[in-house]
Design an enzyme around this catalytic site. Structure first.
Site, mmCIF file in Angstrom:
data_model
loop_
_atom_site.group_PDB
_atom_site.id
_atom_site.type_symbol
_atom_site.label_atom_id
_atom_site.label_comp_id
_atom_site.label_asym_id
_atom_site.label_seq_id
_atom_site.Cartn_x
_atom_site.Cartn_y
_atom_site.Cartn_z
ATOM 1 N N ASP A 1 -17.992 16.150 16.660
ATOM 2 C CA ASP A 1 -17.037 16.674 15.676
ATOM 3 C C ASP A 1 -17.186 18.191 15.653
ATOM 4 O O ASP A 1 -18.311 18.701 15.744
ATOM 5 C CB ASP A 1 -17.324 16.094 14.279
ATOM 6 C CG ASP A 1 -16.136 16.266 13.338
ATOM 7 O OD1 ASP A 1 -15.518 15.248 12.978
ATOM 8 O OD2 ASP A 1 -15.808 17.429 13.000
ATOM 9 N N ARG B 1 -17.069 19.915 13.206
ATOM 10 C CA ARG B 1 -17.868 20.207 11.999
ATOM 11 C C ARG B 1 -19.236 19.561 12.203
ATOM 12 O O ARG B 1 -19.380 18.342 12.014
ATOM 13 C CB ARG B 1 -17.188 19.607 10.762
ATOM 14 C CG ARG B 1 -15.756 20.129 10.512
ATOM 15 C CD ARG B 1 -14.942 19.136 9.691
ATOM 16 N NE ARG B 1 -14.789 17.855 10.397
ATOM 17 C CZ ARG B 1 -14.041 16.840 9.963
ATOM 18 N NH1 ARG B 1 -13.389 16.938 8.816
ATOM 19 N NH2 ARG B 1 -13.966 15.721 10.658
ATOM 20 N N LYS C 1 0.849 -1.190 0.000
ATOM 21 C CA LYS C 1 0.000 0.000 0.000
ATOM 22 C C LYS C 1 0.884 1.238 0.000
ATOM 23 O O LYS C 1 1.812 1.351 0.810
ATOM 24 C CB LYS C 1 -0.937 0.014 1.210
ATOM 25 C CG LYS C 1 -1.990 1.117 1.110
ATOM 26 C CD LYS C 1 -3.101 0.957 2.136
ATOM 27 C CE LYS C 1 -2.687 1.441 3.494
ATOM 28 N NZ LYS C 1 -3.838 1.611 4.407
ATOM 29 N N SER D 1 -4.386 1.853 17.831
ATOM 30 C CA SER D 1 -4.372 1.352 16.454
ATOM 31 C C SER D 1 -3.497 2.267 15.604
ATOM 32 O O SER D 1 -3.780 3.463 15.464
ATOM 33 C CB SER D 1 -5.794 1.349 15.894
ATOM 34 O OG SER D 1 -5.778 1.116 14.505
ATOM 35 N N ARG E 1 -10.391 -1.085 6.907
ATOM 36 C CA ARG E 1 -9.571 -1.805 7.881
ATOM 37 C C ARG E 1 -9.332 -0.971 9.133
ATOM 38 O O ARG E 1 -9.154 -1.535 10.219
ATOM 39 C CB ARG E 1 -8.284 -2.312 7.243
ATOM 40 C CG ARG E 1 -7.315 -1.265 6.734
ATOM 41 C CD ARG E 1 -6.422 -0.799 7.836
ATOM 42 N NE ARG E 1 -5.122 -0.413 7.310
ATOM 43 C CZ ARG E 1 -4.450 0.623 7.760
ATOM 44 N NH1 ARG E 1 -4.956 1.429 8.680
ATOM 45 N NH2 ARG E 1 -3.244 0.879 7.270
#
Lengths: 303, 303
Positions: A153, A155, A62, A280, A105
């Site tokens: 958020d 936004r 990737k 993560s 993912r």
């Protein structure tokens, strides 16, 4: 060439979660391999990452940007391509849209971590950061059964749209940070989960800090949690935990790889009160898991 | 997508030599950057390499195989793709055939090294290994003025075809190894340049050994040469010199990067009698140089 729409058509949120869990298990078992990702700086805009992996009969690479200022120019933060080659013949089999695979993912990892580490009675999600990858984290958590959620958020239109889509509600950062499972997917320039937010028994999944110097959780809060990561080598160098590791506040022995928990080789949550934190950083083996699903669902791709 | 034919149409051998020299100079000046390449093993067939670089307004990633046994299966040793992205916007600009770019920059490096390091009166080339990349080394040397050459290969048809194309002749390995400039482009499983071959004043360019454990020159011969490489970090770990480095027979201080010689920052050949040896492991900045030439020559590619 398999575009974003074809990727999303081929792999549902629920399927992405299963494939991501499989990826962590295969990697933990040593069946899927993954050298460290390589960063190429592109100042002042961001960086490129080259992320290779091999497993399931293919090798993938990737090539993906993180250009955090791009949305203000009408361009995506994440762009690039995912190359899939046969590990048998070396032949290039397919080129996949890289943003779609990354979203699936990344979001799926949050759901896998919640299934493994959240309390059994955890019912609500707080999402801090409702951008593209935050949206997919919410979809994956909804797909595994979280029917309540608070979307926060700066936004409001991003939070509104996602809350409407999933039947969740919007709220403040503080409200989101008070839920059973808290997912942060922000650029990581400043903490969005503070010591004062912590509640016994929460599970935190922090997905946004993907390079050294970024953090979404106050260090004082991190050290009060039981710590998990996707992979120690990568997380200790360039994730949420890396600042604490550099400062000597976090040691290897305090952090468990998620794959070991999924395989039953290491304990996960050990009490109803403790707070679990999953860092993560995003692994190439996760991309591999999604890529295999896309290939299996796509006619006319040689294997 | 720019295929092999389009790459070769866009960049002549002479142009490849100029672009490759520029690449070494820009990298030496620190303008073009290149993290270490990453290997992904794919036993028993070979490996994949991920090779990123940035410069000239773009970032590239070459994803390329080395599957040495592939020709016996009717498949190429080198396959994959070269991705070109804008370093300004992160946008993917083009996908180039990877074998064509590899051949041009590999062959061109031999010619650049000969221009910099061979004696001024060097007139003849001996080519040991007349495969795809050997052929391009010969074409690049012919393009910079080497009108005499001896082509040696266990496969007589490969040597014949190349000799005919360039107006050179075929000969034995020993004959090739006796020329002024000797270029080896073999798989590196056994030495093809021996101590007994060495003649005063020769220049050796060894291109085939691109991973640790491979070697085209006897170690006793290597240590009798003045040593040059494309880049120390890569060459000391996975090139012709790496066995000697591991054995303690070759030290950093004995090896000069070609870019430093081209820039005038380090001496090249210092006498007419000494034997110079250039270890080419193949750099992503060379691929970048060729990719920029292809983009400039291709209409409708955004920059």
């Amino acid at each position: 060439m398999i575009d974003a729409q074809a990727v999303f058509s081929a792999v549902s949120a629920a399927e992405a979660v299963e494939r991501t869990r499989t990826a962590f298990l295969r990697h933990h078992a040593g069946e899927w391999v993954m050298p460290a990702k390589t960063y190429v700086d592109a100042p002042p805009h961001g960086d490129f990452r080259a992320m290779p992996a091999r497993g399931g009969g293919v090798a993938i690479l990737k090539w993906v940007t993180s250009f955090p200022g791009n949305p203000s120019r009408g361009l995506p933060v994440v762009a690039g391509a995912l190359l899939v080659s046969s590990a048998e013949t070396g032949e290039l089999l397919a080129i996949l849209d890289c943003g779609a695979v990354t979203s699936l993912r990344t979001g799926a990892a949050a759901a896998v971590s919640a299934q493994a580490l959240a309390r059994d009675d955890a019912a609500s999600v707080g999402l801090i950061g409702c951008g593209v990858n935050g949206g997919w984290a919410a979809r994956c958590l909804a797909a595994v059964g979280y029917s309540e959620g608070v979307c926060a958020d700066p936004r409001p239109e991003s939070a509104d749209a996602l809350a409407t889509e999933l039947g969740w509600r919007t709220g403040t950062r503080e409200e989101a940070a008070a839920q059973d499972v808290v997912v942060a997917v922000t650029p990581g320039h400043e903490p969005v989960i503070l010591v004062s937010d912590l509640r016994p028994g929460q599970h935190l999944a922090v997905l946004g800090a993907d390079a050294h110097g970024k953090a979404e959780v106050e260090l004082d809060a991190i050290v009060r949690c039981r710590l998990f990561c996707d992979e120690w080598e990568q997380a200790s160098k360039g994730g949420e935990l890396s600042t604490g590791v550099s400062a000597g506040a976090i040691e290897r022995s305090q952090v468990t790889d998620l794959g070991a928990v999924l395989a039953g080789d290491a304990p996960g949550r050990t009490s109803a009160e403790e707070i679990t934190l999953f860092d993560s950083t995003g692994l190439a083996i996760q991309d591999l898991g999604i890529a295999l699903a896309v290939l299996e669902a796509t006619p006319n791709v040689p294997r």
